[in-house]
Design a protein around this motif. Structure first.
Motif, PDB file in Angstrom:
ATOM      1  N   LYS A   1     -17.400  19.024 -39.807  1.00  0.00           N
ATOM      2  CA  LYS A   1     -16.756  18.442 -38.615  1.00  0.00           C
ATOM      3  C   LYS A   1     -15.991  17.175 -38.951  1.00  0.00           C
ATOM      4  O   LYS A   1     -14.861  16.966 -38.500  1.00  0.00           O
ATOM      5  N   HIS A   2     -16.594  16.302 -39.761  1.00  0.00           N
ATOM      6  CA  HIS A   2     -15.938  15.025 -40.051  1.00  0.00           C
ATOM      7  C   HIS A   2     -14.848  15.151 -41.112  1.00  0.00           C
ATOM      8  O   HIS A   2     -13.925  14.359 -41.134  1.00  0.00           O
TER       9      HIS A   2
ATOM     10  N   GLU B   1     -13.727   2.333 -41.073  1.00  0.00           N
ATOM     11  CA  GLU B   1     -14.233   2.964 -39.839  1.00  0.00           C
ATOM     12  C   GLU B   1     -15.735   3.230 -39.967  1.00  0.00           C
ATOM     13  O   GLU B   1     -16.492   3.023 -39.017  1.00  0.00           O
TER      14      GLU B   1
ATOM     15  N   HIS C   1     -20.160  16.528 -25.871  1.00  0.00           N
ATOM     16  CA  HIS C   1     -20.497  15.795 -27.105  1.00  0.00           C
ATOM     17  C   HIS C   1     -21.904  15.189 -27.035  1.00  0.00           C
ATOM     18  O   HIS C   1     -22.682  15.310 -27.987  1.00  0.00           O
TER      19      HIS C   1
ATOM     20  N   PHE D   1     -12.485   8.134 -30.659  1.00  0.00           N
ATOM     21  CA  PHE D   1     -13.312   8.944 -29.748  1.00  0.00           C
ATOM     22  C   PHE D   1     -12.508   9.393 -28.537  1.00  0.00           C
ATOM     23  O   PHE D   1     -12.617  10.540 -28.109  1.00  0.00           O
TER      24      PHE D   1
ATOM     25  N   LYS E   1     -25.019  17.305 -27.874  1.00  0.00           N
ATOM     26  CA  LYS E   1     -25.098  17.589 -29.323  1.00  0.00           C
ATOM     27  C   LYS E   1     -25.738  16.416 -30.046  1.00  0.00           C
ATOM     28  O   LYS E   1     -26.523  16.589 -30.974  1.00  0.00           O
ATOM     29  N   MET E   2     -25.357  15.206 -29.625  1.00  0.00           N
ATOM     30  CA  MET E   2     -25.884  14.016 -30.287  1.00  0.00           C
ATOM     31  C   MET E   2     -27.371  13.798 -29.960  1.00  0.00           C
ATOM     32  O   MET E   2     -28.127  13.329 -30.804  1.00  0.00           O
TER      33      MET E   2
ATOM     34  N   PHE F   1     -29.048  16.237 -32.253  1.00  0.00           N
ATOM     35  CA  PHE F   1     -28.938  15.788 -33.647  1.00  0.00           C
ATOM     36  C   PHE F   1     -30.005  14.730 -33.954  1.00  0.00           C
ATOM     37  O   PHE F   1     -30.778  14.862 -34.912  1.00  0.00           O
TER      38      PHE F   1
ATOM     39  N   LEU G   1     -10.239   7.991 -41.158  1.00  0.00           N
ATOM     40  CA  LEU G   1     -11.691   7.830 -41.353  1.00  0.00           C
ATOM     41  C   LEU G   1     -11.930   7.301 -42.760  1.00  0.00           C
ATOM     42  O   LEU G   1     -12.159   8.070 -43.683  1.00  0.00           O
TER      43      LEU G   1
ATOM     44  N   MET H   1     -20.780  11.457 -45.926  1.00  0.00           N
ATOM     45  CA  MET H   1     -19.560  11.878 -45.214  1.00  0.00           C
ATOM     46  C   MET H   1     -18.328  11.265 -45.850  1.00  0.00           C
ATOM     47  O   MET H   1     -17.348  11.951 -46.117  1.00  0.00           O
TER      48      MET H   1
ATOM     49  N   LEU I   1     -12.117  16.220 -38.973  1.00  0.00           N
ATOM     50  CA  LEU I   1     -11.733  15.058 -38.168  1.00  0.00           C
ATOM     51  C   LEU I   1     -10.835  14.096 -38.966  1.00  0.00           C
ATOM     52  O   LEU I   1      -9.864  13.546 -38.443  1.00  0.00           O
TER      53      LEU I   1
ATOM     54  N   TRP J   1     -18.709   1.805 -37.657  1.00  0.00           N
ATOM     55  CA  TRP J   1     -19.632   2.743 -36.996  1.00  0.00           C
ATOM     56  C   TRP J   1     -21.087   2.335 -37.302  1.00  0.00           C
ATOM     57  O   TRP J   1     -21.929   2.244 -36.405  1.00  0.00           O
TER      58      TRP J   1
ATOM     59  N   TYR K   1     -30.827  20.962 -33.286  1.00  0.00           N
ATOM     60  CA  TYR K   1     -29.409  20.779 -33.624  1.00  0.00           C
ATOM     61  C   TYR K   1     -28.927  21.868 -34.573  1.00  0.00           C
ATOM     62  O   TYR K   1     -29.513  22.092 -35.633  1.00  0.00           O
TER      63      TYR K   1
HETATM   64  C1  HEM Z   1     -16.254   6.403 -38.677  1.00  0.00           C
HETATM   65  C2  HEM Z   1     -17.359   7.020 -38.292  1.00  0.00           C
HETATM   66  C3  HEM Z   1     -17.399   8.159 -37.320  1.00  0.00           C
HETATM   67  C4  HEM Z   1     -16.494   8.544 -36.361  1.00  0.00           C
HETATM   68  C5  HEM Z   1     -15.187   7.879 -35.969  1.00  0.00           C
HETATM   69  C6  HEM Z   1     -17.026   9.741 -35.748  1.00  0.00           C
HETATM   70  C7  HEM Z   1     -16.412  10.448 -34.726  1.00  0.00           C
HETATM   71  C8  HEM Z   1     -16.832  11.664 -34.250  1.00  0.00           C
HETATM   72  C9  HEM Z   1     -16.087  12.493 -33.337  1.00  0.00           C
HETATM   73  C10 HEM Z   1     -14.722  12.153 -32.742  1.00  0.00           C
HETATM   74  C11 HEM Z   1     -16.808  13.621 -33.134  1.00  0.00           C
HETATM   75  C12 HEM Z   1     -16.432  14.829 -32.273  1.00  0.00           C
HETATM   76  C13 HEM Z   1     -15.763  15.861 -33.177  1.00  0.00           C
HETATM   77  C14 HEM Z   1     -15.283  17.079 -32.410  1.00  0.00           C
HETATM   78  O1  HEM Z   1     -15.914  17.462 -31.414  1.00  0.00           O
HETATM   79  O2  HEM Z   1     -14.311  17.684 -32.870  1.00  0.00           O
HETATM   80  C15 HEM Z   1     -18.021  13.488 -33.903  1.00  0.00           C
HETATM   81  C16 HEM Z   1     -19.035  14.411 -33.925  1.00  0.00           C
HETATM   82  C17 HEM Z   1     -20.258  14.202 -34.502  1.00  0.00           C
HETATM   83  N1  HEM Z   1     -20.634  13.097 -35.249  1.00  0.00           N
HETATM   84 FE1  HEM Z   1     -19.425  11.596 -35.790  1.00  0.00          FE
HETATM   85  N2  HEM Z   1     -18.232  10.049 -36.312  1.00  0.00           N
HETATM   86  C18 HEM Z   1     -18.499   9.109 -37.270  1.00  0.00           C
HETATM   87  C19 HEM Z   1     -19.632   9.025 -38.054  1.00  0.00           C
HETATM   88  C20 HEM Z   1     -20.754   9.770 -37.864  1.00  0.00           C
HETATM   89  C21 HEM Z   1     -22.007   9.561 -38.540  1.00  0.00           C
HETATM   90  C22 HEM Z   1     -22.273   8.483 -39.595  1.00  0.00           C
HETATM   91  C23 HEM Z   1     -22.870  10.506 -38.068  1.00  0.00           C
HETATM   92  C24 HEM Z   1     -24.307  10.751 -38.418  1.00  0.00           C
HETATM   93  C25 HEM Z   1     -25.147   9.804 -38.741  1.00  0.00           C
HETATM   94  C26 HEM Z   1     -22.143  11.314 -37.092  1.00  0.00           C
HETATM   95  C27 HEM Z   1     -22.663  12.387 -36.405  1.00  0.00           C
HETATM   96  C28 HEM Z   1     -21.927  13.261 -35.647  1.00  0.00           C
HETATM   97  C29 HEM Z   1     -22.427  14.546 -35.163  1.00  0.00           C
HETATM   98  C30 HEM Z   1     -23.819  15.122 -35.365  1.00  0.00           C
HETATM   99  C31 HEM Z   1     -21.366  15.139 -34.443  1.00  0.00           C
HETATM  100  C32 HEM Z   1     -21.385  16.489 -33.739  1.00  0.00           C
HETATM  101  C33 HEM Z   1     -20.856  17.559 -34.716  1.00  0.00           C
HETATM  102  C34 HEM Z   1     -20.946  18.938 -34.071  1.00  0.00           C
HETATM  103  O3  HEM Z   1     -20.011  19.312 -33.350  1.00  0.00           O
HETATM  104  O4  HEM Z   1     -21.979  19.618 -34.286  1.00  0.00           O
HETATM  105  N3  HEM Z   1     -20.871  10.834 -36.996  1.00  0.00           N
HETATM  106  N4  HEM Z   1     -18.008  12.291 -34.573  1.00  0.00           N
END
Ligand code: HEM
Length: 125
Positions: free
Chosen positions: A69-70, A83, A44, A33, A47-48, A51, A79, A118, A73, A87, A62
């Protein structure tokens, strides 16, 4: 503290803020992060909020594609199942610590389902 269910946008904010406060200092997730979000938490977090309010309160605010995105990422940071397990554990613990009820259960179930999808997409990308 008497626990109640997730029912308002304020509850969603509490959940999201508490989760990311912990994620920032988590030994495995914190560095991810911090590397990707850095000091852009003001972008960020809203957005969450949207969501989770869309999923749990039917807000439909949302507009984004978490799958893409992931996948993107996962090309910059590690990932893997490890991880995602971390999470999910952190997310479930946070939900349980703050709330109890149908929506709280739904939050954990949906997180599990989305995380599974994912990981699947990442592994086949
Ligand atoms: C290992 C697990 C995860 C990690 C390390 C992670 C990390 C991140 C990071 C770093 C971002 C920002 C990305 C960016 O702005 O470029 C992000 C965005 C997001 N994550 Fe995760 N995430 C994980 C799992 C999840 C899960 C399981 C969910 C949903 C249940 C989730 C939902 C979201 C959403 C909705 C965004 C915003 C996407 C957007 O820009 O619209 N994430 N996450």
């Amino acid at each position: 503290m008497i626990q109640t269910d997730i029912s308002t946008k304020e509850d969603i904010q509490t959940l999201v803020d508490t989760f990311y406060d912990k994620a920032k200092t988590h030994p495995l997730l914190g560095p991810i992060f911090n590397k990707i979000i850095g000091d852009h938490w003001d972008q960020h977090l809203p957005k969450m909020y949207s969501f989770w309010a869309s999923i749990l309160l039917g807000e439909q605010s949302y507009q984004g594609n978490p799958m893409i995105k992931h996948i993107e990422l996962s090309k910059k940071v590690q990932l893997t199942e490890k991880e995602f397990d971390a999470w999910l554990l952190l997310f479930s613990t946070t939900v349980d610590e703050l709330f109890i009820g149908e929506k709280a259960n739904e939050a954990k179930l949906r997180a599990n389902g989305i995380a599974g999808l994912m990981l699947n997409k990442i592994q086949s990308s």
